[in-house]
Enzyme design. Structure first.
Site, PDB file in Angstrom:
ATOM      1  N   ASP A   7      -7.220 -12.922  38.423  1.00 44.46           N
ATOM      2  CA  ASP A   7      -6.353 -13.944  39.232  1.00 44.46           C
ATOM      3  C   ASP A   7      -5.301 -13.211  39.491  1.00 44.46           C
ATOM      4  O   ASP A   7      -4.401 -12.932  38.380  1.00 44.46           O
ATOM      5  CB  ASP A   7      -6.677 -15.084  38.997  1.00 44.46           C
ATOM      6  CG  ASP A   7      -5.050 -16.254  39.223  1.00 44.46           C
ATOM      7  OD1 ASP A   7      -5.078 -16.640  40.986  1.00 44.46           O
ATOM      8  OD2 ASP A   7      -4.872 -17.005  38.567  1.00 44.46           O
ATOM      9  N   ASP A   9      -1.391 -15.382  40.823  1.00 37.25           N
ATOM     10  CA  ASP A   9      -0.385 -16.786  40.564  1.00 37.25           C
ATOM     11  C   ASP A   9      -1.111 -17.277  39.514  1.00 37.25           C
ATOM     12  O   ASP A   9      -2.000 -18.047  38.824  1.00 37.25           O
ATOM     13  CB  ASP A   9      -0.350 -17.069  41.413  1.00 37.25           C
ATOM     14  CG  ASP A   9      -0.033 -16.602  42.966  1.00 37.25           C
ATOM     15  OD1 ASP A   9       0.397 -16.057  42.688  1.00 37.25           O
ATOM     16  OD2 ASP A   9      -0.341 -17.063  44.026  1.00 37.25           O
ATOM     17  N   GLY A  45      -4.738 -21.783  43.572  1.00 39.19           N
ATOM     18  CA  GLY A  45      -5.872 -21.038  44.257  1.00 39.19           C
ATOM     19  C   GLY A  45      -6.438 -21.572  45.621  1.00 39.19           C
ATOM     20  O   GLY A  45      -7.637 -21.626  45.848  1.00 39.19           O
ATOM     21  N   ARG A  48      -3.146 -21.235  51.752  1.00 37.11           N
ATOM     22  CA  ARG A  48      -2.327 -21.815  52.209  1.00 37.11           C
ATOM     23  C   ARG A  48      -2.427 -22.939  52.798  1.00 37.11           C
ATOM     24  O   ARG A  48      -1.462 -24.107  53.055  1.00 37.11           O
ATOM     25  CB  ARG A  48      -1.058 -20.168  53.015  1.00 37.11           C
ATOM     26  CG  ARG A  48      -0.232 -21.502  53.166  1.00 37.11           C
ATOM     27  CD  ARG A  48       0.434 -19.820  53.423  1.00 37.11           C
ATOM     28  NE  ARG A  48       0.460 -18.828  53.518  1.00 37.11           N
ATOM     29  CZ  ARG A  48       0.275 -17.518  54.149  1.00 37.11           C
ATOM     30  NH1 ARG A  48       1.097 -17.462  54.989  1.00 37.11           N
ATOM     31  NH2 ARG A  48       0.418 -16.306  53.707  1.00 37.11           N
ATOM     32  N   SER A 115      -4.357 -15.397  47.846  1.00 39.25           N
ATOM     33  CA  SER A 115      -2.738 -14.934  48.169  1.00 39.25           C
ATOM     34  C   SER A 115      -2.930 -13.899  49.362  1.00 39.25           C
ATOM     35  O   SER A 115      -3.534 -12.650  49.134  1.00 39.25           O
ATOM     36  CB  SER A 115      -2.238 -14.459  47.199  1.00 39.25           C
ATOM     37  OG  SER A 115      -0.701 -14.852  47.648  1.00 39.25           O
TER      38      SER A 115
HETATM   39  P1  B16 Z   1      -0.732 -17.454  50.330  1.00 38.90           P
HETATM   40  P2  B16 Z   1      -4.665 -16.759  43.788  1.00 38.90           P
HETATM   41  C1  B16 Z   1      -3.618 -18.688  45.388  1.00 38.90           C
HETATM   42  O1  B16 Z   1      -3.514 -17.051  44.581  1.00 38.90           O
HETATM   43  C2  B16 Z   1      -2.310 -19.583  44.964  1.00 38.90           C
HETATM   44  O2  B16 Z   1      -2.774 -19.884  43.307  1.00 38.90           O
HETATM   45  C3  B16 Z   1      -2.335 -21.019  46.029  1.00 38.90           C
HETATM   46  O3  B16 Z   1      -1.455 -21.635  45.406  1.00 38.90           O
HETATM   47  C4  B16 Z   1      -1.463 -20.246  46.855  1.00 38.90           C
HETATM   48  O4  B16 Z   1      -1.754 -21.124  47.818  1.00 38.90           O
HETATM   49  C5  B16 Z   1      -2.774 -19.264  47.370  1.00 38.90           C
HETATM   50  O5  B16 Z   1      -2.520 -18.166  46.966  1.00 38.90           O
HETATM   51  C6  B16 Z   1      -2.505 -18.797  49.281  1.00 38.90           C
HETATM   52  O6  B16 Z   1      -0.946 -17.615  48.508  1.00 38.90           O
HETATM   53  O7  B16 Z   1       0.262 -18.117  50.900  1.00 38.90           O
HETATM   54  O8  B16 Z   1       0.787 -16.752  49.410  1.00 38.90           O
HETATM   55  O9  B16 Z   1      -1.637 -16.512  50.941  1.00 38.90           O
HETATM   56  O10 B16 Z   1      -3.780 -17.809  42.666  1.00 38.90           O
HETATM   57  O11 B16 Z   1      -5.542 -17.274  43.783  1.00 38.90           O
HETATM   58  O12 B16 Z   1      -3.826 -15.307  42.664  1.00 38.90           O
HETATM   59 MG    MG Z   2      -3.839 -18.350  39.918  1.00 39.17          MG
END
Ligand code: B16
Ligand code: MG
Length: 218
Positions: A7, A9, A45, A48, A115
């Site tokens: 992962d 974030d 995770g 958005r 993300s």
């Molecule tokens: P973005 P991961 C996730 O990343 C984040 O944990 C989550 O908080 C966020 O809303 C999501 O990505 C979307 O991110 O807005 O940058 O597209 O934990 O899967 O690495």
């Molecule tokens: Mg994460």
């Protein structure tokens, strides 16, 4: 044990904190309520758009689709401003050493992030080349806890899901890894990541070989 799927974030970098800051600013400035750090756990995770829906439900606010789109874009602008200040020093402790040892051990390395900013972040902190495969929000249609992100990672790496280990800091991410049929390592607190096969505070002092013994021996 053929591949590790990370992962982003909260595992490679602490962008979870930047997501929280940006969502909190949106809640405070545009929606008229506050969100707690505890509530923020439930956004980790999660995509958005789904995150914004959960925030609106939390505050009891209803918006039309166009306004939701505008607010999601605004949150992302604030988030990108924060992540653009990151440097290689922001890579979490133990990660670079662990990635190197993983590669030296012949284990494949994938990123499994929901993300859409994942690739630019990896480029920004200078570790994009450490990954054999990058699955991010631009390549998937379902966020965690759906297993799509990790299954796609295994597929692109050419390995079977049951030979993969997922490293995750989020409850939704552990569920995603388990539903993909993979072993899971929780990075964080055992009280939060109850479903993970093992939970560690960080990847300091961990060697890939230790994991093979712990996770794959009968
Ligand atoms: P973005 P991961 C996730 O990343 C984040 O944990 C989550 O908080 C966020 O809303 C999501 O990505 C979307 O991110 O807005 O940058 O597209 O934990 O899967 O690495
Ligand atoms: Mg994460």
């Amino acid at each position: 044990m053929q591949a590790f799927l990370f992962d982003l974030d909260g595992v490679i970098v602490d962008t979870a904190h930047f997501h929280y800051q940006a969502w909190r600013r949106l809640a405070n400035e545009k929606l008229g309520f506050d969100i707690s750090e505890e509530f923020n756990e439930s956004l980790k995770g999660v995509s958005r758009t789904e995150s914004l829906d959960r925030i609106l439900a939390e505050g009891g606010v209803t918006l039309d689709d166009a306004t939701k789109e505008t607010y999601a874009t605004l949150k992302n602008q604030w988030y990108v401003e924060l992540v653009n200040q990151m440097t290689p020093d922001d890579i979490l402790p133990g990660i670079q050493k662990f990635l190197k040892e993983t590669r030296d051990a012949g284990i494949k390395i994938g990123l499994g992030s929901v993300s859409k900013n994942a690739r630019p972040i990896l480029e920004h902190i200078g570790i994009v080349d450490a990954f054999d495969v990058i699955i991010d929000g631009t390549k998937i249609s379902k966020g965690k806890p759906d297993p799509e992100v990790f299954l796609k990672g295994a597929e692109e790496l050419g390995v079977s899901p049951d030979e993969c280990v997922v490293f995750e800091d989020a409850v939704a991410g552990i569920e995603s890894g388990k539903r993909a049929g993979m072993k899971t390592v929780g990075i964080g607190h055992p009280d939060v990541l109850k479903e993970a096969d093992i939970v560690l505070a960080n990847l300091n002092n961990l060697a890939p070989a230790d994991l093979k013994k712990t996770l794959f021996s009968e």
